[in-house]
Design a protein around this motif. Structure first.
Motif, PDB file in Angstrom:
ATOM      1  N   VAL A 356       0.856  -1.185   0.017  1.00 37.97           N
ATOM      2  CA  VAL A 356       0.016   0.105   0.066  1.00 37.97           C
ATOM      3  C   VAL A 356       0.736   1.327   0.013  1.00 37.97           C
ATOM      4  O   VAL A 356       1.637   1.396   0.853  1.00 37.97           O
ATOM      5  N   PRO A 357       0.797   1.911  -1.050  1.00 34.93           N
ATOM      6  CA  PRO A 357       1.596   3.354  -1.173  1.00 34.93           C
ATOM      7  C   PRO A 357       1.066   4.681  -0.422  1.00 34.93           C
ATOM      8  O   PRO A 357       0.972   5.631  -0.966  1.00 34.93           O
ATOM      9  N   ILE A 358       1.051   4.307   0.987  1.00 29.42           N
ATOM     10  CA  ILE A 358       0.877   5.485   1.753  1.00 29.42           C
ATOM     11  C   ILE A 358       1.966   5.722   2.928  1.00 29.42           C
ATOM     12  O   ILE A 358       2.535   4.748   3.464  1.00 29.42           O
ATOM     13  N   GLU A 359       2.268   7.065   2.815  1.00 31.58           N
ATOM     14  CA  GLU A 359       3.573   7.307   3.864  1.00 31.58           C
ATOM     15  C   GLU A 359       2.889   7.983   4.870  1.00 31.58           C
ATOM     16  O   GLU A 359       1.626   8.770   4.763  1.00 31.58           O
ATOM     17  N   TYR A 360       3.159   7.810   6.080  1.00 31.90           N
ATOM     18  CA  TYR A 360       2.527   8.257   7.297  1.00 31.90           C
ATOM     19  C   TYR A 360       3.555   9.214   8.091  1.00 31.90           C
ATOM     20  O   TYR A 360       4.685   8.768   8.606  1.00 31.90           O
ATOM     21  N   SER A 361       3.289  10.488   8.402  1.00 39.47           N
ATOM     22  CA  SER A 361       3.865  11.457   9.452  1.00 39.47           C
ATOM     23  C   SER A 361       3.278  12.570   9.286  1.00 39.47           C
ATOM     24  O   SER A 361       3.219  13.503   8.471  1.00 39.47           O
ATOM     25  N   ALA A 362       2.567  12.965  10.527  1.00 39.62           N
ATOM     26  CA  ALA A 362       2.078  14.299  10.982  1.00 39.62           C
ATOM     27  C   ALA A 362       3.088  15.367  10.934  1.00 39.62           C
ATOM     28  O   ALA A 362       3.087  16.576  10.455  1.00 39.62           O
ATOM     29  N   ARG A 363       4.269  14.927  11.462  1.00 41.44           N
ATOM     30  CA  ARG A 363       5.552  15.718  11.617  1.00 41.44           C
ATOM     31  C   ARG A 363       6.074  16.126  10.101  1.00 41.44           C
ATOM     32  O   ARG A 363       6.191  17.457  10.041  1.00 41.44           O
ATOM     33  N   LYS A 364       6.075  15.394   9.309  1.00 37.09           N
ATOM     34  CA  LYS A 364       6.529  15.511   8.124  1.00 37.09           C
ATOM     35  C   LYS A 364       5.729  16.707   7.190  1.00 37.09           C
ATOM     36  O   LYS A 364       6.057  17.740   6.428  1.00 37.09           O
ATOM     37  N   LEU A 365       4.351  16.517   7.262  1.00 37.74           N
ATOM     38  CA  LEU A 365       3.406  17.112   6.666  1.00 37.74           C
ATOM     39  C   LEU A 365       3.394  18.567   7.351  1.00 37.74           C
ATOM     40  O   LEU A 365       3.258  19.644   6.544  1.00 37.74           O
ATOM     41  N   ALA A 366       3.678  18.918   8.396  1.00 40.86           N
ATOM     42  CA  ALA A 366       3.884  20.009   9.184  1.00 40.86           C
ATOM     43  C   ALA A 366       4.903  20.747   8.850  1.00 40.86           C
ATOM     44  O   ALA A 366       5.214  22.210   8.418  1.00 40.86           O
ATOM     45  N   GLU A 367       6.280  20.009   8.575  1.00 38.83           N
ATOM     46  CA  GLU A 367       7.334  20.521   8.146  1.00 38.83           C
ATOM     47  C   GLU A 367       7.222  21.247   6.680  1.00 38.83           C
ATOM     48  O   GLU A 367       7.746  22.105   6.176  1.00 38.83           O
ATOM     49  N   ILE A 368       6.621  20.318   5.774  1.00 41.02           N
ATOM     50  CA  ILE A 368       6.459  20.766   4.459  1.00 41.02           C
ATOM     51  C   ILE A 368       5.614  21.891   4.369  1.00 41.02           C
ATOM     52  O   ILE A 368       5.782  22.858   3.483  1.00 41.02           O
ATOM     53  N   VAL A 369       4.386  21.995   5.102  1.00 42.34           N
ATOM     54  CA  VAL A 369       3.606  23.364   5.320  1.00 42.34           C
ATOM     55  C   VAL A 369       4.346  24.459   5.633  1.00 42.34           C
ATOM     56  O   VAL A 369       4.492  25.391   5.003  1.00 42.34           O
ATOM     57  N   LYS A 370       5.291  24.371   6.592  1.00 41.76           N
ATOM     58  CA  LYS A 370       6.020  25.522   7.446  1.00 41.76           C
ATOM     59  C   LYS A 370       7.037  26.151   6.123  1.00 41.76           C
ATOM     60  O   LYS A 370       7.282  27.166   5.821  1.00 41.76           O
ATOM     61  N   ASN A 371       7.808  24.884   5.441  1.00 41.66           N
ATOM     62  CA  ASN A 371       8.852  25.293   4.643  1.00 41.66           C
ATOM     63  C   ASN A 371       8.323  26.013   3.370  1.00 41.66           C
ATOM     64  O   ASN A 371       8.987  26.930   2.639  1.00 41.66           O
ATOM     65  N   ASP A 372       7.168  25.695   2.880  1.00 46.00           N
ATOM     66  CA  ASP A 372       6.339  26.245   1.819  1.00 46.00           C
ATOM     67  C   ASP A 372       6.004  27.793   2.194  1.00 46.00           C
ATOM     68  O   ASP A 372       6.137  28.610   1.252  1.00 46.00           O
ATOM     69  N   ALA A 373       5.433  27.837   3.268  1.00 47.27           N
ATOM     70  CA  ALA A 373       5.011  29.227   3.951  1.00 47.27           C
ATOM     71  C   ALA A 373       6.030  30.073   3.859  1.00 47.27           C
ATOM     72  O   ALA A 373       6.234  31.224   3.590  1.00 47.27           O
ATOM     73  N   GLU A 374       7.448  29.660   4.063  1.00 48.79           N
ATOM     74  CA  GLU A 374       8.500  30.430   4.119  1.00 48.79           C
ATOM     75  C   GLU A 374       8.904  31.107   2.850  1.00 48.79           C
ATOM     76  O   GLU A 374       9.272  32.248   2.724  1.00 48.79           O
ATOM     77  N   ILE A 375       8.887  30.114   1.674  1.00 51.59           N
ATOM     78  CA  ILE A 375       8.653  30.497   0.475  1.00 51.59           C
ATOM     79  C   ILE A 375       7.704  31.733   0.290  1.00 51.59           C
ATOM     80  O   ILE A 375       8.300  32.638  -0.488  1.00 51.59           O
ATOM     81  N   VAL A 376       6.627  31.524   0.456  1.00 49.35           N
ATOM     82  CA  VAL A 376       5.561  32.467   0.152  1.00 49.35           C
ATOM     83  C   VAL A 376       6.016  34.005   0.803  1.00 49.35           C
ATOM     84  O   VAL A 376       5.955  34.983   0.251  1.00 49.35           O
ATOM     85  N   ILE A 377       6.372  33.749   2.166  1.00 45.16           N
ATOM     86  CA  ILE A 377       6.705  34.921   3.007  1.00 45.16           C
ATOM     87  C   ILE A 377       7.823  35.778   2.306  1.00 45.16           C
ATOM     88  O   ILE A 377       7.933  36.980   2.478  1.00 45.16           O
ATOM     89  N   ASN A 378       8.857  34.971   1.844  1.00 41.23           N
ATOM     90  CA  ASN A 378       9.923  35.593   1.478  1.00 41.23           C
ATOM     91  C   ASN A 378       9.843  36.157  -0.175  1.00 41.23           C
ATOM     92  O   ASN A 378      10.876  36.524  -0.602  1.00 41.23           O
ATOM     93  N   GLY A 379       8.582  35.759  -0.636  1.00 43.66           N
ATOM     94  CA  GLY A 379       8.267  36.355  -1.903  1.00 43.66           C
ATOM     95  C   GLY A 379       9.129  35.327  -3.187  1.00 43.66           C
ATOM     96  O   GLY A 379       9.294  36.059  -3.998  1.00 43.66           O
ATOM     97  N   LEU A 380       9.525  34.389  -2.570  1.00 42.50           N
ATOM     98  CA  LEU A 380      10.110  33.721  -3.725  1.00 42.50           C
ATOM     99  C   LEU A 380       9.421  32.975  -4.933  1.00 42.50           C
ATOM    100  O   LEU A 380       9.977  32.603  -5.885  1.00 42.50           O
ATOM    101  N   LYS A 381       8.016  32.545  -4.493  1.00 39.31           N
ATOM    102  CA  LYS A 381       7.329  32.120  -5.579  1.00 39.31           C
ATOM    103  C   LYS A 381       5.884  32.095  -5.219  1.00 39.31           C
ATOM    104  O   LYS A 381       5.361  32.067  -4.137  1.00 39.31           O
TER     105      LYS A 381
END
Length: 381
Positions: A356-381
């Motif tokens: 079954v191709p499902i990855e499990y990690s609430a922490r990793k999802l939190a990190e993905i959201v944080k990292n992408d939000a930093e990109i938005v805040i810094n006006g990079l994308k």
């Protein structure tokens, strides 16, 4: 950095993943608040209407499937909802921002996604809004909201369905399933150990009957098991209101059994223990329950389906980790008979879970959201 994690009250399906991600935000360096959408905007009358309609639909799955399908194919309803909320609750939204100004908003429901994304753009706030599709294998079309930053979904099957509904491939991103800590952080134990810990019979075939967060699941399979007096123990979990409790007691008392037994446990916090104790999970196809069962290598027998989780039935059958016997009483009881007569089938199913191709990690999802939000805040994308 600050984040706002938003859910709505509709069973536990939207709350559990929002809480799971919120719990991990601090671990990745984010100050986070977990809020209910209707509480946040102080619109409890709308919440009462929403919950009333949802509970009515859960009582009549056949009607629900037709009604929600019709709503999913129309943009009028969500556009009117967004217009109304922004018109009436903009002031309340700005008041809350003065107290806690999030750098991003993470939500598990299209209502806050659409409303907050529209307000953010209209007011020039530059607060990216992320929507996590809790249905995992699909999402309502209303979640395809161009003013939001993106939609996260935990399966490729779900991503493709959103693209088929009109989403841009760049807008829909695969993410880990945010497994709640009561499942993710608890060491795996054997069935016997789990049953002993929970006060259950240690050497008896164990069925977990999940009635859902609202406690509106069907008892038809339980009735069949008790009527035939099968050598099993059934553990009933989920929301059990007074009406359901009376119904359960009536079903149990009207069937005098010597082999079958029933344990009514209701809402539980130690989800992992109950998964470990079970041979099979049965009931309404709640997404969190299904994916948690997959994580614990426990097959799921689907006895009821609502519209948004129809694809979950396809998924469990595609990977041979469960059965879709929705509204088919004869098929449901025959599957239980087959497992009792051929227990080695559980070993065969156990091997299928690894594919079954499902990855499990609430922490990793939190990190993905944080990292992408930093990109938005810094006006990079």
């Amino acid at each position: 950095m600050k984040g706002l994690c938003v859910y709505i009250k509709a069973g536990k399906g939207h709350y559990v993943p929002a809480r799971a991600v919120n719990e991990q935000m601090e671990a990745v360096g984010v100050e986070s608040q977990l809020v209910d959408f209707f509480d946040y905007l102080d619109i409890h009358s709308v919440e009462d209407i929403n919950q009333g309609i949802w509970r009515l639909m859960l009582r009549f799955p056949f009607i629900e499937r037709r009604f929600v399908k019709m709503m999913d194919q129309s943009e009028v309803g969500i556009k009117f909802f967004v217009w109304m909320m922004c018109k009436l609750r903009k002031k309340k939204f700005l008041e809350n921002l003065k107290e806690f100004r999030p750098d991003f908003i993470f939500t598990t429901h299209p209502y806050p996604e659409t409303v907050f994304a529209h307000l953010s753009k209209k007011l020039g706030l530059n607060i990216p809004v992320y929507y996590y599709a809790t249905d995992v294998f699909t999402s309502p079309a209303s979640g395809i909201w161009p003013e939001a930053r993106c939609v996260f979904i935990a399966t490729e099957e779900g991503r493709q369905r959103l693209i088929e509904k009109g989403a841009s491939p760049d807008f829909v991103r695969i993410c880990p399933f945010p497994l709640q800590s009561s499942v993710a952080s608890v060491p795996h134990i054997s069935k016997k150990e789990a049953r002993k810990k929970l006060g259950l019979k240690e050497d008896v075939f164990t069925i977990q009957l999940n009635l859902g967060g609202e406690g509106l699941g069907s008892l038809s399979l339980l009735e069949s098991i008790l009527k035939e007096d099968l050598p099993v123990q059934v553990v009933v979990i989920g929301g059990i209101r007074e009406e359901m409790k009376l119904h359960l007691n009536l079903v149990i008392s009207s069937n005098k059994t010597t082999n079958a037994s029933v344990e009514i446990r209701g809402f539980i916090d130690n989800v992992n223990d109950y998964l470990a104790a079970s041979d099979v999970i049965v009931g309404r196809a709640g997404i969190n329950t299904i994916v948690e069962a997959i994580y614990a290598h426990r097959p799921f027998l689907i006895t009821e389906l609502v519209y948004t989780v129809l694809p979950s039935a396809e998924f469990v059958e595609k990977y041979h980790v469960g059965w879709n016997a929705s509204d088919d009483k004869d098929k449901q009881i025959s599957i239980i008979h087959e497992l009792l007569e051929n227990p080695e089938k559980l070993d065969e199913i156990d091997k299928a879970f690894d594919a079954v191709p499902i990855e499990y990690s609430a922490r990793k999802l939190a990190e993905i959201v944080k990292n992408d939000a930093e990109i938005v805040i810094n006006g990079l994308k």
